[in-house]
Design an enzyme around this catalytic site. Structure first.
Site, PDB file in Angstrom:
ATOM      1  N   VAL A 105     -22.770  16.685  -8.434  1.00  0.00           N
ATOM      2  CA  VAL A 105     -22.609  15.842  -7.250  1.00  0.00           C
ATOM      3  C   VAL A 105     -21.387  16.305  -6.463  1.00  0.00           C
ATOM      4  O   VAL A 105     -20.321  16.554  -7.047  1.00  0.00           O
ATOM      5  CB  VAL A 105     -22.449  14.361  -7.671  1.00  0.00           C
ATOM      6  CG1 VAL A 105     -21.915  13.513  -6.525  1.00  0.00           C
ATOM      7  CG2 VAL A 105     -23.784  13.809  -8.141  1.00  0.00           C
ATOM      8  N   CYS A 156     -26.803  11.505 -16.924  1.00  0.00           N
ATOM      9  CA  CYS A 156     -25.607  10.897 -16.327  1.00  0.00           C
ATOM     10  C   CYS A 156     -25.158   9.683 -17.146  1.00  0.00           C
ATOM     11  O   CYS A 156     -25.929   8.730 -17.316  1.00  0.00           O
ATOM     12  CB  CYS A 156     -25.889  10.498 -14.886  1.00  0.00           C
ATOM     13  SG  CYS A 156     -24.449   9.768 -14.108  1.00  0.00           S
ATOM     14  N   ALA A 171     -20.909  23.930 -15.728  1.00  0.00           N
ATOM     15  CA  ALA A 171     -20.446  23.083 -14.612  1.00  0.00           C
ATOM     16  C   ALA A 171     -18.956  23.343 -14.400  1.00  0.00           C
ATOM     17  O   ALA A 171     -18.557  24.087 -13.509  1.00  0.00           O
ATOM     18  CB  ALA A 171     -20.712  21.612 -14.907  1.00  0.00           C
ATOM     19  N   LYS A 225     -33.071  17.225 -17.692  1.00  0.00           N
ATOM     20  CA  LYS A 225     -31.743  17.518 -18.238  1.00  0.00           C
ATOM     21  C   LYS A 225     -31.323  16.295 -19.054  1.00  0.00           C
ATOM     22  O   LYS A 225     -31.211  15.189 -18.506  1.00  0.00           O
ATOM     23  CB  LYS A 225     -30.751  17.782 -17.108  1.00  0.00           C
ATOM     24  CG  LYS A 225     -29.329  18.049 -17.562  1.00  0.00           C
ATOM     25  CD  LYS A 225     -28.508  18.634 -16.417  1.00  0.00           C
ATOM     26  CE  LYS A 225     -27.058  18.870 -16.791  1.00  0.00           C
ATOM     27  NZ  LYS A 225     -26.233  17.676 -16.609  1.00  0.00           N
ATOM     28  N   ASN A 276     -19.414  23.449 -23.228  1.00  0.00           N
ATOM     29  CA  ASN A 276     -18.487  24.384 -23.894  1.00  0.00           C
ATOM     30  C   ASN A 276     -18.460  25.789 -23.294  1.00  0.00           C
ATOM     31  O   ASN A 276     -18.002  26.711 -23.950  1.00  0.00           O
ATOM     32  CB  ASN A 276     -18.781  24.568 -25.382  1.00  0.00           C
ATOM     33  CG  ASN A 276     -18.863  23.286 -26.155  1.00  0.00           C
ATOM     34  OD1 ASN A 276     -18.394  22.256 -25.683  1.00  0.00           O
ATOM     35  ND2 ASN A 276     -19.448  23.331 -27.321  1.00  0.00           N
ATOM     36  N   GLN A 283     -32.577  18.307  -8.238  1.00  0.00           N
ATOM     37  CA  GLN A 283     -32.481  17.247  -9.256  1.00  0.00           C
ATOM     38  C   GLN A 283     -32.486  15.852  -8.625  1.00  0.00           C
ATOM     39  O   GLN A 283     -31.812  15.618  -7.623  1.00  0.00           O
ATOM     40  CB  GLN A 283     -31.206  17.401 -10.080  1.00  0.00           C
ATOM     41  CG  GLN A 283     -31.203  16.445 -11.274  1.00  0.00           C
ATOM     42  CD  GLN A 283     -29.873  16.348 -11.976  1.00  0.00           C
ATOM     43  OE1 GLN A 283     -28.875  15.953 -11.373  1.00  0.00           O
ATOM     44  NE2 GLN A 283     -29.845  16.680 -13.247  1.00  0.00           N
ATOM     45  N   ASN A 341     -26.156  23.382 -22.460  1.00  0.00           N
ATOM     46  CA  ASN A 341     -25.076  22.982 -21.558  1.00  0.00           C
ATOM     47  C   ASN A 341     -23.930  22.382 -22.371  1.00  0.00           C
ATOM     48  O   ASN A 341     -24.154  21.548 -23.247  1.00  0.00           O
ATOM     49  CB  ASN A 341     -25.617  21.970 -20.530  1.00  0.00           C
ATOM     50  CG  ASN A 341     -24.559  21.398 -19.615  1.00  0.00           C
ATOM     51  OD1 ASN A 341     -24.531  20.196 -19.354  1.00  0.00           O
ATOM     52  ND2 ASN A 341     -23.681  22.233 -19.118  1.00  0.00           N
TER      53      ASN A 341
HETATM   54  C1  LIG Z   1     -18.161  17.642 -10.505  1.00  0.00           C
HETATM   55  C2  LIG Z   1     -19.339  17.408 -11.404  1.00  0.00           C
HETATM   56  C3  LIG Z   1     -20.483  16.802 -10.921  1.00  0.00           C
HETATM   57  C4  LIG Z   1     -21.599  16.628 -11.744  1.00  0.00           C
HETATM   58  N1  LIG Z   1     -22.760  16.133 -11.225  1.00  0.00           N
HETATM   59  C5  LIG Z   1     -23.899  16.134 -11.994  1.00  0.00           C
HETATM   60  C6  LIG Z   1     -25.159  15.851 -11.428  1.00  0.00           C
HETATM   61  O1  LIG Z   1     -25.300  15.645 -10.230  1.00  0.00           O
HETATM   62  N2  LIG Z   1     -26.244  15.845 -12.267  1.00  0.00           N
HETATM   63  C7  LIG Z   1     -26.144  16.128 -13.596  1.00  0.00           C
HETATM   64  O2  LIG Z   1     -27.158  16.137 -14.307  1.00  0.00           O
HETATM   65  N3  LIG Z   1     -24.953  16.418 -14.135  1.00  0.00           N
HETATM   66  C8  LIG Z   1     -23.842  16.460 -13.371  1.00  0.00           C
HETATM   67  N4  LIG Z   1     -22.658  16.843 -13.907  1.00  0.00           N
HETATM   68  C9  LIG Z   1     -22.617  17.215 -15.324  1.00  0.00           C
HETATM   69  C10 LIG Z   1     -22.796  18.697 -15.490  1.00  0.00           C
HETATM   70  O3  LIG Z   1     -24.012  19.124 -14.928  1.00  0.00           O
HETATM   71  C11 LIG Z   1     -22.728  19.097 -16.968  1.00  0.00           C
HETATM   72  O4  LIG Z   1     -23.793  18.504 -17.646  1.00  0.00           O
HETATM   73  C12 LIG Z   1     -21.428  18.664 -17.639  1.00  0.00           C
HETATM   74  O5  LIG Z   1     -20.312  18.859 -16.806  1.00  0.00           O
HETATM   75  C13 LIG Z   1     -21.208  19.470 -18.925  1.00  0.00           C
HETATM   76  O6  LIG Z   1     -21.172  20.841 -18.649  1.00  0.00           O
HETATM   77  P1  LIG Z   1     -19.805  21.682 -18.684  1.00  0.00           P
HETATM   78  O7  LIG Z   1     -19.265  21.537 -20.064  1.00  0.00           O
HETATM   79  O8  LIG Z   1     -20.200  23.085 -18.346  1.00  0.00           O
HETATM   80  O9  LIG Z   1     -18.868  21.086 -17.666  1.00  0.00           O
HETATM   81  C14 LIG Z   1     -21.543  17.021 -13.100  1.00  0.00           C
HETATM   82  C15 LIG Z   1     -20.370  17.601 -13.582  1.00  0.00           C
HETATM   83  C16 LIG Z   1     -19.290  17.817 -12.757  1.00  0.00           C
HETATM   84  C17 LIG Z   1     -18.085  18.506 -13.311  1.00  0.00           C
END
Ligand SMILES: Cc1cc2nc3c(=O)[nH]c(=O)nc-3n(C[C@H](O)[C@H](O)[C@H](O)COP(=O)(O)O)c2cc1C
Length: 492
Positions: A48, A131, A255, A170, A233, A102, A231
């Site tokens: 987001v 989420c 992310a 997801k 780490n 999504q 997803n």
């Molecule tokens: C700024 C930000 C916005 C996110 N928005 C969404 C989103 O819109 N939809 C979603 O499924 N996950 C969202 N996430 C979660 C990420 O897609 C991801 O599942 C989560 O950060 C874990 O991954 P990571 O360890 O690589 O950060 C968001 C994460 C961050 C950091």
């Protein structure tokens, strides 16, 4: 028809029609992944306010092979033509493929209506079942649907039947591996063609985010016959390789790692101002709200802003892209001067793996052990202080009131999630066992403020606690708290 070419540092795009290749047979599972998604291994997560077109193009230019849009709200998408235009129809570019849109939704009809309106603009539709935010709890979507198996089955079945593009999901894991596997199998059976598994439970958020469990992901991968993305780490390319090797997944999604280093999938760690220059150039071609740009740069410049605090204020105050470009030039000059004055053999301060002007991960401080209610403690044993930005940013931007949206424009770091409001309770009662000094210290720690930068105030305290308790078995991965957090704490 659109004509959009992407050369190094040059982005041209004309016309705003969807990029459609005409009626193609609907591919499924592995065929879909291999052909439509071109066998993508390197995936930029839905984020987001942060996985907007400009950022996706930057990431693709640096190794990302598949991107997701930020989560869109299905109901708003169906009823609001402006929302559709602003969040999808105006953000079209053939270079931005393969692309998965999504949605969050909890009604099969609404979900499918939204997906039908989006399907010509993407290669698949993803349902957000991950989420964990309070906003998702109130809206009854995301991870708060993970017990509603009958409803999910209906939503996916209908989407699978009605859409011309595949449906993907997801998810977050359950504490129990068995239940996670059954959940994944149910989604597959309903028609899900690709599954992204975020290896954290719904409760693993905020300072309790901890490590994602690759063990859960591996079990799901073994149990289903559709492609699986892992997803959690992922901070370096070596993590991607290790994750794929250990779990057998087909791709890996990042992310936060991607936000701090958009060249992660190239295995490079470029200068922060170089990435900024390139990103700003793309934003000129594909504009997005200035608040997105600022939020990106706060993350990209994270370590440098510890050193040049004044630039933080300048970035916050900048009102135009040009203003932001000026701050970037200032940052570049200061860093170049620092580089010129470096002594031979000088090492990055505070145990950072790279000098602060180099794109690198940021690991947030947090409690060492997962609290009892937090479910799994991760496959690698220790739980480290990774505070997913997800818990701050995820999912609230689209459904804020006008007033709150205005406030957010003025202050992109402002959060409205009541669950993140400061409470005066001790965030980590387990620490009480570690002695009186620690007790006092622990209770004086305020839980993180709903701000991207609130951890400054708590980093040092958590670090001291962390040092007392040790870090557990961290495996080979490079998320080690030691240096990074020490720097966070000391730089106060
Ligand atoms: C700024 C930000 C916005 C996110 N928005 C969404 C989103 O819109 N939809 C979603 O499924 N996950 C969202 N996430 C979660 C990420 O897609 C991801 O599942 C989560 O950060 C874990 O991954 P990571 O360890 O690589 O950060 C968001 C994460 C961050 C950091």
């Amino acid at each position: 028809m659109i004509n959009c070419t992407l050369k190094k540092n040059n982005y041209f795009c004309i016309s705003l029609f969807p990029f459609s290749l005409g009626k193609m047979p609907k591919l499924q599972g592995f065929e879909f992944w291999r052909e439509t998604l071109r066998g993508a291994h390197y995936v930029v997560a839905p984020m987001v306010d942060q996985s907007e077109l400009a950022w996706r193009l930057l990431s693709r230019h640096h190794g990302a092979q598949l991107c997701y849009t930020p989560m869109l709200h299905a109901q708003v998408f169906v009823r609001d033509a402006n929302y559709r235009k602003e969040n999808l129809y105006c953000d079209v570019c053939p270079e931005d493929r393969p692309l998965i849109v999504q949605f969050c939704a909890n009604d099969p009809e609404v979900f499918v209506q939204a997906a039908l309106l989006a399907q010509d603009y993407c290669d698949a539709i993803d349902l957000n079942l991950g989420c964990p935010q309070m906003i998702a709890k109130r809206g009854h979507y995301g991870a708060f649907l993970q017990e509603e198996w009958a409803l999910l089955q209906k939503m996916i079945l209908l989407a699978h039947e009605k859409l011309s593009v595949p449906i993907t999901c997801k998810i977050r894991v359950f504490r129990e591996i068995d239940k996670t596997v059954k959940y994944a199998q149910l989604l597959e059976k309903a028609g899900c063609q690709l599954l992204t598994v975020h290896g954290r439970t719904k409760e693993q958020k905020g300072p309790l985010a901890g490590v994602a469990s690759w063990e859960h992901i591996k079990a799901v991968r073994k149990a289903v016959s559709i492609p699986v993305f892992a997803n959690g780490n992922i901070q370096y390319l070596s993590d991607v390789e290790e994750c794929m090797q250990k779990t057998g997944v087909h791709g890996v999604m990042s992310a936060e790692g991607n936000l701090h280093n958009p060249a992660l999938f190239e295995g490079r760690n470029p200068m922060v101002w170089e990435m900024t220059e390139e990103y700003l150039e793309i934003v000129h071609q594909y504009p997005c709200p200035l608040s997105y740009v600022r939020a990106h740069l706060f993350k990209l410049w994270h370590h440098t802003l510890q050193v040049y605090q004044q630039l933080r204020e300048e970035l916050a105050k900048a009102k135009t892209l040009e203003g932001i470009a000026d701050v970037n030039r200032d940052l570049k000059l200061r860093c170049q001067e620092e580089i010129a004055n470096q002594k031979e053999g000088e090492k990055p301060k505070g145990g950072l793996p790279f000098f602060h002007w180099i794109c690198q991960p940021y690991v947030r401080p947090g409690p060492k052990e997962t609290c009892k209610e937090n479910g799994t403690s991760g496959s690698e044993g220790g739980v480290r202080g990774k505070r997913a930005l997800e818990d701050e940013d995820d999912g609230n931007a689209d459904i804020l009131s006008k007033n709150k949206q205005k406030k957010k424009l003025r202050n992109p770091n402002k959060r409205f999630d009541p669950s993140l409001k400061r409470k005066r309770t001790c965030p980590n009662p387990d620490r009480h066992k570690e002695g009186e000094r620690l007790l006092a210290l622990s209770c004086s720690i305020k839980p993180p403020l709903p701000s991207l930068y609130s951890h400054y105030a708590i980093g040092e305290n958590f670090l001291q606690l962390e040092q007392k308790g040790g870090l557990g078995n961290l495996g080979n991965r490079k998320l080690s708290l030691s240096g990074v957090d020490q720097e966070e704490g000391n730089s106060l």
